[in-house]
Write a protein that holds these residues in place. Sequence first.
Motif, PDB file in Angstrom:
ATOM      1  N   LYS A  94     -15.827 -49.123  48.278  1.00 35.52           N
ATOM      2  CA  LYS A  94     -14.735 -48.683  49.142  1.00 35.52           C
ATOM      3  C   LYS A  94     -14.935 -49.240  50.554  1.00 35.52           C
ATOM      4  CE  LYS A  94     -14.247 -44.220  46.782  1.00 35.52           C
ATOM      5  NZ  LYS A  94     -14.390 -42.753  46.949  1.00 35.52           N
ATOM      6  N   ARG A  95     -13.846 -49.720  51.123  1.00 39.54           N
ATOM      7  CA  ARG A  95     -13.914 -50.273  52.463  1.00 39.54           C
ATOM      8  C   ARG A  95     -13.245 -49.327  53.459  1.00 39.54           C
ATOM      9  NH1 ARG A  95     -14.535 -54.259  49.019  1.00 39.54           N
ATOM     10  NH2 ARG A  95     -15.656 -56.146  49.666  1.00 39.54           N
ATOM     11  N   SER A 125      -9.215 -50.747  54.090  1.00 36.32           N
ATOM     12  CA  SER A 125      -8.848 -51.304  52.793  1.00 36.32           C
ATOM     13  C   SER A 125      -7.512 -52.023  52.869  1.00 36.32           C
ATOM     14  CB  SER A 125      -8.781 -50.183  51.752  1.00 36.32           C
ATOM     15  OG  SER A 125      -7.853 -49.190  52.167  1.00 36.32           O
TER      16      SER A 125
END
Length: 208
Positions: free
Chosen positions: A173-174, A177
């Motif tokens: 997960k960024r 995103s």
Amino acid sequence: MSSIVVQAFVTLDGVSQAPGGSDEDLDGGFPYGGWQMDFDRAASERADAAEENPVAEWEERTEALLLGRTTYELFASSWGVWDESAPGFQGELTRRYNRIPKYVASHTLTELPWKNSRLLRPDVPTAVAELREQPGGEIRVWGSTQLIRTLAEHDLVDEYRLMVYPLVLGTGKRLFSDGFPVSRLALAESRALPSGVLVNVYRRAVEA
């Protein structure tokens, strides 16, 4: 007026998932949980590893926590139960986190076991905007990537404090995103720690 401050540990490719433990966030089969701790342990073996801890300085300003469900449950099962008399930073932060208000954005939680916790729903952006208008200091956001995206969509983030680790994971997960709302920011501070971690502080850009 209070300020909404996002703090995050991120890799060079923007991953912010599960920096602190192997079982912190297993979504998507993420295989690198604890990447920050692994890096910090390796860095601590360096001869010049006596680096500053900006998080300790930042947390002195925390007057409330704003968390999504997953991060709240993680914090409640750690900071919420740890010994307040523990020495050093852990005891200090445990005492602070137990004392201050915790605001939780969740559509599924019905009970909040950690003391001084309050559920925000159903209109989280409006509730956060009202909190932000109240006198106070920094309302701290940790983790909670979905919540951060919602806050950004409503222009409710005043500052991002990012500790950027010299790692590339290629998955996870960024913080920012795909589809994250356009956000114009100004670099307020940047410094490198001896370990190679880069501390960047961004604030909302002031339009000319």
